[in-house]
Each structure stands twice: as structure tokens, then as C-alpha cells.
Write a protein that holds these residues in place. Structure first.
Motif, PDB file in Angstrom:
ATOM      1  N   THR A  86      33.498  48.091  38.260  1.00 30.77           N
ATOM      2  CA  THR A  86      34.077  49.439  38.204  1.00 30.77           C
ATOM      3  C   THR A  86      34.729  49.803  39.538  1.00 30.77           C
ATOM      4  O   THR A  86      35.841  50.352  39.572  1.00 30.77           O
ATOM      5  CB  THR A  86      32.978  50.464  37.867  1.00 30.77           C
ATOM      6  OG1 THR A  86      32.429  50.154  36.591  1.00 30.77           O
ATOM      7  CG2 THR A  86      33.552  51.879  37.830  1.00 30.77           C
ATOM      8  N   LYS A  87      34.048  49.510  40.638  1.00 30.87           N
ATOM      9  CA  LYS A  87      34.605  49.810  41.954  1.00 30.87           C
ATOM     10  C   LYS A  87      35.891  49.037  42.195  1.00 30.87           C
ATOM     11  O   LYS A  87      36.853  49.565  42.774  1.00 30.87           O
ATOM     12  CB  LYS A  87      33.581  49.498  43.054  1.00 30.87           C
ATOM     13  CG  LYS A  87      32.402  50.453  43.081  1.00 30.87           C
ATOM     14  CD  LYS A  87      32.850  51.873  43.384  1.00 30.87           C
ATOM     15  CE  LYS A  87      31.698  52.855  43.328  1.00 30.87           C
ATOM     16  NZ  LYS A  87      32.153  54.256  43.473  1.00 30.87           N
ATOM     17  N   MET A  88      35.927  47.786  41.775  1.00 28.20           N
ATOM     18  CA  MET A  88      37.143  46.980  41.935  1.00 28.20           C
ATOM     19  C   MET A  88      38.309  47.633  41.206  1.00 28.20           C
ATOM     20  O   MET A  88      39.427  47.727  41.733  1.00 28.20           O
ATOM     21  CB  MET A  88      36.905  45.560  41.400  1.00 28.20           C
ATOM     22  CG  MET A  88      35.972  44.721  42.243  1.00 28.20           C
ATOM     23  SD  MET A  88      36.757  44.047  43.715  1.00 28.20           S
ATOM     24  CE  MET A  88      37.745  42.747  43.000  1.00 28.20           C
ATOM     25  N   GLU A  89      38.065  48.084  40.001  1.00 30.53           N
ATOM     26  CA  GLU A  89      39.123  48.718  39.211  1.00 30.53           C
ATOM     27  C   GLU A  89      39.571  50.029  39.842  1.00 30.53           C
ATOM     28  O   GLU A  89      40.776  50.340  39.881  1.00 30.53           O
ATOM     29  CB  GLU A  89      38.630  48.938  37.781  1.00 30.53           C
ATOM     30  CG  GLU A  89      38.391  47.635  37.011  1.00 30.53           C
ATOM     31  CD  GLU A  89      37.666  47.868  35.701  1.00 30.53           C
ATOM     32  OE1 GLU A  89      37.299  49.050  35.422  1.00 30.53           O
ATOM     33  OE2 GLU A  89      37.452  46.897  34.953  1.00 30.53           O
ATOM     34  N   GLU A  90      38.625  50.818  40.335  1.00 29.48           N
ATOM     35  CA  GLU A  90      38.973  52.092  40.952  1.00 29.48           C
ATOM     36  C   GLU A  90      39.799  51.895  42.215  1.00 29.48           C
ATOM     37  O   GLU A  90      40.775  52.620  42.458  1.00 29.48           O
ATOM     38  CB  GLU A  90      37.691  52.878  41.276  1.00 29.48           C
ATOM     39  CG  GLU A  90      36.968  53.379  40.028  1.00 29.48           C
ATOM     40  CD  GLU A  90      35.619  54.003  40.359  1.00 29.48           C
ATOM     41  OE1 GLU A  90      35.177  53.858  41.522  1.00 29.48           O
ATOM     42  OE2 GLU A  90      35.021  54.618  39.460  1.00 29.48           O
ATOM     43  N   ILE A  91      39.434  50.903  43.025  1.00 29.28           N
ATOM     44  CA  ILE A  91      40.199  50.615  44.241  1.00 29.28           C
ATOM     45  C   ILE A  91      41.617  50.194  43.891  1.00 29.28           C
ATOM     46  O   ILE A  91      42.587  50.607  44.535  1.00 29.28           O
ATOM     47  CB  ILE A  91      39.491  49.517  45.061  1.00 29.28           C
ATOM     48  CG1 ILE A  91      38.181  50.059  45.635  1.00 29.28           C
ATOM     49  CG2 ILE A  91      40.387  49.005  46.186  1.00 29.28           C
ATOM     50  CD1 ILE A  91      37.279  48.993  46.186  1.00 29.28           C
ATOM     51  N   GLY A  92      41.734  49.369  42.866  1.00 27.07           N
ATOM     52  CA  GLY A  92      43.057  48.944  42.423  1.00 27.07           C
ATOM     53  C   GLY A  92      43.920  50.119  42.004  1.00 27.07           C
ATOM     54  O   GLY A  92      45.121  50.161  42.324  1.00 27.07           O
ATOM     55  N   ARG A  93      43.320  51.078  41.323  1.00 26.54           N
ATOM     56  CA  ARG A  93      44.089  52.256  40.883  1.00 26.54           C
ATOM     57  C   ARG A  93      44.535  53.090  42.077  1.00 26.54           C
ATOM     58  O   ARG A  93      45.674  53.560  42.131  1.00 26.54           O
ATOM     59  CB  ARG A  93      43.245  53.102  39.923  1.00 26.54           C
ATOM     60  CG  ARG A  93      43.153  52.539  38.515  1.00 26.54           C
ATOM     61  CD  ARG A  93      42.695  53.603  37.532  1.00 26.54           C
ATOM     62  NE  ARG A  93      41.368  54.077  37.837  1.00 26.54           N
ATOM     63  CZ  ARG A  93      40.243  53.531  37.377  1.00 26.54           C
ATOM     64  NH1 ARG A  93      40.308  52.456  36.611  1.00 26.54           N
ATOM     65  NH2 ARG A  93      39.065  54.024  37.681  1.00 26.54           N
ATOM     66  N   ILE A  94      43.638  53.281  43.037  1.00 32.28           N
ATOM     67  CA  ILE A  94      43.994  54.082  44.214  1.00 32.28           C
ATOM     68  C   ILE A  94      45.159  53.440  44.968  1.00 32.28           C
ATOM     69  O   ILE A  94      46.069  54.128  45.429  1.00 32.28           O
ATOM     70  CB  ILE A  94      42.777  54.227  45.153  1.00 32.28           C
ATOM     71  CG1 ILE A  94      41.703  55.085  44.484  1.00 32.28           C
ATOM     72  CG2 ILE A  94      43.192  54.870  46.482  1.00 32.28           C
ATOM     73  CD1 ILE A  94      40.410  55.153  45.280  1.00 32.28           C
ATOM     74  N   SER A  95      45.143  52.105  45.081  1.00 33.31           N
ATOM     75  CA  SER A  95      46.145  51.424  45.896  1.00 33.31           C
ATOM     76  C   SER A  95      47.532  51.454  45.287  1.00 33.31           C
ATOM     77  O   SER A  95      48.517  51.224  45.983  1.00 33.31           O
ATOM     78  CB  SER A  95      45.723  49.966  46.124  1.00 33.31           C
ATOM     79  OG  SER A  95      45.736  49.248  44.904  1.00 33.31           O
ATOM     80  N   ILE A  96      47.627  51.736  43.977  1.00 36.48           N
ATOM     81  CA  ILE A  96      48.965  51.744  43.367  1.00 36.48           C
ATOM     82  C   ILE A  96      49.358  53.136  42.863  1.00 36.48           C
ATOM     83  O   ILE A  96      50.473  53.312  42.384  1.00 36.48           O
ATOM     84  CB  ILE A  96      49.048  50.743  42.197  1.00 36.48           C
ATOM     85  CG1 ILE A  96      48.091  51.138  41.066  1.00 36.48           C
ATOM     86  CG2 ILE A  96      48.763  49.332  42.665  1.00 36.48           C
ATOM     87  CD1 ILE A  96      48.241  50.302  39.814  1.00 36.48           C
TER      88      ILE A  96
END
Length: 867
Positions: free
Chosen positions: A601-611
């Protein structure tokens, strides 16, 4: 100004024919000119590593005269004659005089012969001509020139100072305050002007001369005593000395600006080079660690004991928990440093950094992949080996128990079988012995299966490579040999007993006689029995028909009774162990089933923030740092799971139906999460650097991000070459003119026709050039950072090689080369030494000893040549 006319030379620049008259009128002037002109010449000759001691003697061969002209002009004169004859000296002096004349200077009454002969008047006149041409002629203030310009400059600079009134170049300077005022005006920290007194000219003059020499690199060209003791100091000497102040100060601001530009450029280069050195060292250290670690992980040489293999597992656990995590962080930091460095290089108009061979990011990733492959295989091998050793230990213990029981049974059997007790036995005793032997044979046959089991276990231990197989085989062989011997002895004893029985049959004929005796013996026996029964007497002796005594039976019975509760205890303990193991499985599974999804979940959230394009880059950075903090705070849960996993391994539990996550899954996921958040934070920081350096608006940034995201269809955070090409086209970037080439992404006829009609056609050569900019290390992908660097490259306000070259030219006094002394005088020590260490020797026609090539150095700073 190309030449001196009569109007310009009258009074201020005396024509050469006046030299004789001047020197005859005041010999003190000659003394002042000797000192001043000698010092002035040496201030230039020292740049070539030489000097003169006697002005009329040291120029006689023309060699140092030619060298002086080359230094002050920055040009190369004709090749000098090296001979010692007068004709050679005259030739050299003429070459010098011809060069002076070529600069538009008329040399009246000055010939080569007079210089070669050491005529002091003519020599001083020639040097003055050189000073006029190269030190004073180009001085201009408000359209004045030469002497007027120099005088006006002095008047303006000293105007605010009391007791200073510069009207000429002789008596206006006698009290020394004019010199001190010039220094104080430009370098107030060097002289406390308020403490100077007009009535102390010697102190004033010496103060000025000492400070100028020590801090301004202006040699002492005058003697304070000579000036004070002369009614009218020599004008030419004063002008020469004052012109040195002009050259030192008039270009100070220009030189300071040039030095500041160079310092700024060098600081960027020094920082970048330090980052490059740090990358190379970190890359080398990391690759060396990987090189050392892989053989350890690939070593599949098994240990002999369970304890030794469990120690290997413990070492591996230390590696995964203690030694590898810092290396994961180093690898991540290495990539972050690399990306930041490339961003800074692009922002400062420098070429991309190319690591040395074998130290590319891709090389490290490949080596890391090999490490993790070896690591995975190593753990699997360790667990399999522990399983194998567990079985071996069990089999070996089983072998030892069965062998010990068998050996205890066979103890004394050979001695018994070798007894010749039958040789003196009676008939009845022989029959009893035969019965005993038959009972033994039955027992021996029953042990056959046990011997075969012992041999089978030994064989299995051999097949499983048990480390102590030699001793097992030796013991097994001894048991088998003994077994064979027991069988042979048993057969031999039977044959002997049966032979005696046959002899007994032959003896039967004598029984009638013996019967009477038997009856008598029986009578006695009956009497004995009655006595035993009447008086309760115990019968001593052994049962002749068996080797087993009641004591042995009772002993074995007691042993069995002891083994039963022990077995009960072992079964109880095993049941408790299994229950404990199941609790461990459930405990690990419950935690892993929470941690695994949390990481994802954290990996996905970080990915969303970065784009995402919500808010500013600072907002994104703030969110990411909050995530980073929450991730760091989660570490104790990972450590707790590691502890539970250790308990599972120590309990030799190799399966867990309560979770699909292994500890290795969690470890890898955790490492990826840490590196992902660190990389993403670095990417946003670099985007902020780029935005601030290039003035990109939030709207532009959003446009870039939207286009990038649109073509990043796999959400990897990077674009492949064809995706990047399509993205550029979508932004209206015209790359080449090759209408036959397709983008590789937008392949519909309508869209292609639309692109062609708009002129957005992409030639392969142009696109390859662009890819070399955005992907200098040939990773095959374009990051968003590289993308925005490229899209905004035209707006950068950066220094160029030409600007740096021009700045060096100012510091070099307009020469095509620069000297070590000039670099050390104009630049801070570390930056001066940086240049000295990297500048190549200057090899132009005007080169002097020790000259350095600042031009090639400047181009090298920007990657246009090798530094």
C-alpha cells in the motif's frame, strides 16, 4: 594609439634626443631611473623566471631584452641568436628595436651598437620608450591619453584626501601622501591613513613602498631617501611607478568580476568533481563488497554437524539483518547522488557524468542482481542442508542405539561358543547342552533381522554423505564379521554336540548295568528332595538347560518398566513442541499478513504522490517526507517479525500454511520501500532545483508532468525511447526532418498525417542526439527529471566556456596564457591550486617558461575537451 607624434611627446613624453641633456643636468635622476626601470623590467621578467641586476650590462646581448618584450606584449619575437660574438648581440638588439618600431614607436638616436656597448643613457632611453608604449600609452581617462590620463586618474582617486594635491609627476609625490592615498582609496585595510603626517615624508614613502610590494605585488622602484633628498624627483621614474598602481587598481573591479565568475565556475566544478569522486569511491567499495560476498553466498561446502550448519544459518541471518541493509542504503544513496549530480551538471551547462568503466549504475544493478540470486540460492541450500543433517543425526543415533544393543547381546557369546564343556560332560549333560544350544540358535536367528537393520541404516548414512561414515562403516563391518563368526562357531558347536550324541547311542548297551547305579542315585536324590522340602533348604547352582537366569529376566523386566514412563514423557514433550511450533507459525503468519500488504500500500501511495499534479513541488515533498517518517517509525515491526522468524528457523520449521509471505518477501519489500521513498524524495528535490534554476512556472511543470504521465503507460516513472519520442512530439517539439520515420507509439494513419502536416517529423540522428542528452548512461529509459531538464534547457542562465575564457584573459593581463603567480594572486588558494594542477602548459608562439593554457582549461570545464 599607434605612434607618438610631436604634440603628444612634447613636455610629457620627451623625445629621445633630450636624454643626454636630462642626464647631464641632474645625475640623481639617472640613479632613480636605474632603480625604477630595473624594478619595472624585473616585475615582468620574473614571469619568465629571470631578472636583471645591471640594466646597461644585462641587456647587452639582447636576449633578456627580447624576452622582456615577449612577456609584456604577449607576442613571439623572431628567434634570437645564441652566439657570443658582437655580431650576434647586435642582431638580437636590432630584433628588439625592430619589434618596438613595429608598434609605431619612433626610436631617435637609439641604435643597437650603443645598447651592446652598454651605453647607460641610451639603454635607459630605450627602456623608457618601452614603458611609454606598453605601460602608459593606453591609459585613457575621459578621452585623455598617456600622461594626462594617468595624472587625471591620480587626481580623482586622491581628491578626498587632505594634504594631497597631485599636479605633476615630481614634487607632488615627495611627501609620500599621494602614494598612501592611492593605496588607501582602493585597499583601506592596508594603511591607517589618519595616522600619517605630512611632515614625515620618509615614513609615508616607506609605508607606501612596503605595502605596495607586500600586498599589491608592486616592486620597490624608488628609494624614499633619494626622493626626499632630491629637489625635483625624476618624472619618468615617478610615472613608471605610478603606472604600476594604475594597472593594479584600474582593472581591480574588472579583475574582481572576472575572478568572481571564475570562482563561481570553479566552485561548481569542484563540487561536481567531489561528487564524481564520491560516486566512484562508493561504487568501487560497493562493487568490491559484492565481489567478496558472492563467493561466500555461492559456497555450498556442507558442514559435518547440525551445530556448524546452524552457525552458518546464524551468519546468514546476521548478513541479512546487519550487513546487507546498510549496503542497500549505500546503493540507494549512490543512485541518488548520481541523479543529483547529473541534474547539477545539466543545470550548469556541463556534460553528463560518465563513470569509469565497470562502475555505471547499470553495472552495479547487474552485480546486485547476481548478489541477490546467490543469496536466494544460499538460504535454500542452508535449509535443505539442515533438513539433511537433521535426518542424518536421527539415523546416526538410531544406528548407535541398535549397534549398542546388538553388541551388548553378543558380548561373551564367542567365548561361550568356544567352550569345550561337552568333552567331560555326562550323557544327560550333553543332552542339556544340546537343548541350550538349540535355544541359542533360535535367539541367534531372531537377531538376524536386527543385524540387517543395522547394515541398512549404515548404507543410508553412506548414501546421505554422513560425515562420520567411516566410523559407522567400521562398526557395522565389525558387527557383520562378528555375526558371521558367531554363525560359524554355532555350527561347529552343534556338530560337536551331535557327535557326542551318536557316541552315546553306542553306549546304550552299557545302560542296564548303569541302571542299577541310576536307581541308587535317584534314591539319594529323593532323599535330598525330602530333606529340602522338610527343612526348606535352598538349592544352589544353575539350570543346565538355559543360559538365562531369573535375575536376568527380572532385570530386563525392571528396565522395560522404566522405559514406559520415559516414552510417555517423550511423547508429551513432542506434542508440546508441535503445539509450540504451531503457535510460532500463527504468530509469524498474523504479522506477515499485516506487514506485507502495508508495504504494498505504501509503495502505491508513494507512486501516486510522485506523479500527481496537486499542489506545488514543495507540497509533494512535504507529503513524501511524512511518508518517510511513518516508514522509519514502522521499522520495529519489521524487527519483531525478524525475531519471530529466527525462532521459527531455530525450531526447524520449514512450512507455514498461515501465510503466503516469507521473511525474504518482507525483507525485499521493505528494502524496496526504503529505496523508493528515498529516490522519490530526491527526484522531487531535483525538480525543485531545476525549476528554481530555470524559472519554470507551476503551469509549465504541470504540463510537462501531464505529458510525461500520459506516455508512461506502465506507471514505471520512466519513458522508453519510443515513449519519449512520442511525448516530445505531443509537446510540439520538432526533431529533424524525416517524414518516413514513425514515432513507434502513435501509429494510426490519421495521427501520423497530422504530425507530418504540422512538421513534427523525427529524424533518427537528431533523436539519437537527444537521447544521448537525456540518457547519457544508456540505461534505455528517460526519467521525469531528465525530461524537464531537457525541455527547459534553453532557458538556463549559465556561464559558458567563452565567458570563463574571457575572465581568465582579464586576470592574465590580456595575455593568451596565465602564470602560476597570477593565479595565486587573483584566486583563492584552493581554486588557484585547482587550476594549476589541471592547466596544461601553454605552447603558443608567445609562450614563456611556466605559461599555462587557460583556454583549453576553460573548454574542458564544459566538456568540450579533456580536463
Amino acid at each position: 594609439m599607434d605612434h607618438y607624434d610631436s604634440q603628444q611627446t612634447n613636455d610629457y613624453m620627451q623625445p629621445e634626443e633630450d636624454w643626454d641633456r636630462d642626464l647631464l643636468l641632474d645625475p640623481a635622476w639617472e640613479k632613480q631611473q636605474r632603480k625604477t626601470f630595473t624594478a619595472w623590467c624585473n616585475s615582468h621578467l620574473r614571469k619568465a623566471g629571470t631578472q636583471i641586476e645591471n640594466i646597461e650590462e644585462d641587456f647587452r646581448d639582447g636576449l633578456k631584452l627580447m624576452l622582456l618584450l615577449e612577456v609584456i606584449s604577449g607576442e613571439r619575437l623572431a628567434k634570437p641568436e645564441r652566439g657570443k660574438m658582437r655580431v650576434h648581440k647586435i642582431s638580437n638588439v636590432n630584433k628588439a628595436l625592430d619589434f618596438i618600431a613595429s608598434k609605431g614607436v619612433k626610436l631617435v638616436s637609439i641604435g643597437a651598437e650603443e645598447i651592446v656597448d652598454g651605453n647607460v643613457k641610451m639603454t635607459l632611453g630605450m627602456i623608457w620608450t618601452i614603458i611609454l608604449r606598453f605601460a602608459i600609452q593606453d591609459i585613457s581617462v575621459e578621452e585623455t591619453s598617456a600622461k594626462e590620463g594617468l595624472l587625471l586618474w591620480c587626481q580623482r582617486k586622491t581628491a578626498p584626501y587632505k594634504n594631497v594635491n597631485i599636479q605633476n609627476f615630481h614634487i607632488s609625490w615627495k611627501d609620500g601622501l599621494g602614494f598612501c592615498a592611492l593605496i588607501h582609496r582602493h585597499r583601506p585595510e592596508l594603511i591607517d591613513y589618519g595616522k600619517l603626517r605630512k611632515d614625515d615624508p620618509l615614513t609615508n614613502l616607506n609605508t607606501a613602498f612596503d605595502v605596495a610590494e607586500k600586498y599589491l605585488d608592486i616592486p620597490k622602484m624608488l628609494d624614499a631617501e633619494d626622493i626626499v633628498g632630491t629637489a625635483r624627483p625624476d618624472e619618468k621614474a615617478i610615472m613608471t611607478y605610478v603606472s604600476s598602481f594604475y594597472h593594479a587598481f584600474s582593472g581591480a573591479q574588472k579583475a574582481e568580476t572576472a575572478a568572481n565568475r571564475i570562482c563561481k565556475v570553479l566552485a561548481v566544478n569542484q563540487e561536481n568533481e567531489q561528487l564524481m569522486e564520491d560516486y566512484e569511491k562508493l561504487a568501487s567499495d560497493l562493487l568490491e563488497w559484492i565481489r567478496r560476498t558472492i563467493p561466500w553466498l555461492e559456497n555450498r561446502l556442507p558442514e559435518n554437524t547440525m551445530h556448524a550448519m546452524q552457525q552458518k544459518l546464524e551468519d546468514f541471518r546476521d548478513y541479512r539483518r546487519l550487513h546487507k541493509p546498510p549496503k542497500v542504503q549505500e546503493k540507494c544513496q549512490l543512485e541518488i547522488n548520481f541523479n543529483t549530480l547529473q541534474t547539477k551538471l545539466r543545470l550548469s551547462n556541463r556534460p553528463a557524468f560518465m563513470p569509469s568503466e565497470g562502475r555505471m549504475v547499470s553495472d552495479i544493478n547487474n552485480a546486485w542482481g547476481c548478489l541477490e540470486q546467490a543469496e536466494k540460492g544460499y538460504e535454500e541450500w542452508l535449509l535443505n542442508e539442515i533438513r539433511r543433517l537433521e535426518r542424518l543425526d536421527h539415523l546416526a543415533e538410531k544406528f548407535r542405539q541398535k549397534a549398542s544393543i546388538h553388541e551388548a547381546w553378543t558380548d561373551g557369546k564367542e567365548a561361550m561358543l568356544r567352550q569345550k564343556d561337552y568333552e567331560t560332560a555326562t550323557l544327560s549333560e550333553i543332552k542339556a547342552l544340546l537343548k541350550k544350544h538349540e535355544a541359542f540358535e533360535s535367539d541367534l536367528a531372531a537377531h538376524q533381522d536386527r543385524v540387517e537393520q543395522i547394515a541398512a541404516i549404515a548404507q543410508e548414512l553412506n548414501e546421505l554423505d554422513y560425515y562420520d561414515s567411516p566410523s559407522v562403516n567400521s562398526r557395522c563391518q565389525k558387527i557383520c564379521d562378528q555375526w558371521d563368526n558367531l554363525g560359524a562357531l554355532t555350527q561347529k558347536r552343534r556338530e560337536a554336540l551331535e557327535g557326542l550324541t551318536t557316541a552315546h547311542e553306542q553306549f546304550k548297551a552299557t545302560l542296564p548295568d548303569a541302571d542299577k547305579e541310576r536307581l541308587a542315585i535317584l534314591g539319594i536324590h529323593n532323599e535330598v528332595s525330602k530333606i529340602v522340602q522338610t527343612y526348606h533348604v535352598n538349592m544352589a547352582g544353575t539350570n543346565p538347560y538355559t543360559t538365562i537366569t531369573p535375575q536376568e529376566i527380572n532385570g530386563k523386566w525392571d528396565h522395560v518398566r522404566q522405559l514406559v514412563p520415559r516414552r510417555d514423557q517423550a511423547l508429551t514433550e513432542e506434542h508440546a513442541r508441535q503445539q509450540h511450533n504451531e503457535r510460532l507459525r500463527k504468530q509469524f503468519g498474523a504479522q506477515a499478513n499485516v506487514i506485507g500488504p502495508w508495504i504494498q500500500t505504501k509503495m502505491e501511495e508513494i507512486g501516486r504522490i510522485s506523479i500527481e499534479m496537486h499542489g506545488t513541488l514543495e507540497d509533494q515533498l512535504s507529503h513524501l517526507r511524512q511518508y518517510e517518517k511513518s516508514i522509519v517509525n514502522y521499522k520495529p515491526k519489521i524487527d519483531q517479525l525478524e525475531g519471530d522468524h529466527q525462532l521459527i528457523q531455530e525450531a526447524l520449521i520449514f512450512d507455514n500454511k498461515h501465510t503466503n509471505y516469507t521473511m525474504e518477501h518482507i525483507r525485499v519489500g521493505w528494502e524496496q520501500l526504503l529505496t523508493t521513498i528515498a529516490r522519490t524524495i530526491n527526484e522531487v528535490e531535483n525538480q525543485i532545483l531545476t525549476r528554481d534554476a530555470k524559472g519554470i512556472s507551476q503551469e509549465q511543470m504541470n504540463e510537462f508532468r501531464a505529458s510525461f504521465n500520459h506516455f508512461d503507460r506502465d506507471h514505471s516513472g520512466t519513458l522508453g525511447p519510443e515513449e519519449f519520442k512520442a511525448c516530445l512530439i505531443s509537446l510540439g517539439y520538432d526533431i529533424g526532418n524525416d517524414p518516413q520515420k514513425k514515432t513507434g507509439m502513435m501509429d494510426t494513419d490519421d495521427f501520423r498525417a497530422c504530425l507530418i502536416s504540422m512538421g513534427y517529423n523525427m529524424g533518427e540522428a537528431e533523436f539519437a542526439r537527444i537521447m544521448s542528452i537525456v540518457d547519457p548512461n544508456r540505461l534505455g529509459v528517460v526519467t521525469f527529471q531528465a525530461f524537464i531538464d531537457f525541455m527547459s534547457r534553453e532557458t538556463a542562465d549559465t556561464d559558458t566556456a567563452d565567458q570563463v575564457m574571457a575572465s581568465f584573459k582579464i586576470l592574465a593581463g590580456d595575455k593568451n596564457y596565465i602564470t602560476v603567480d597570477e593565479l595565486r594572486r587573483e584566486l583563492p588558494p584552493d581554486q588557484a591550486e585547482y587550476c594549476i594542477a589541471r592547466m596544461a602548459p601553454y605552447t603558443g608562439p608567445d609562450a614563456v617558461p611556466g605559461a599555462l593554457d587557460y583556454m583549453s582549461f576553460s573548454t574542458a570545464l564544459y566538456g568540450e575537451s579533456d580536463l
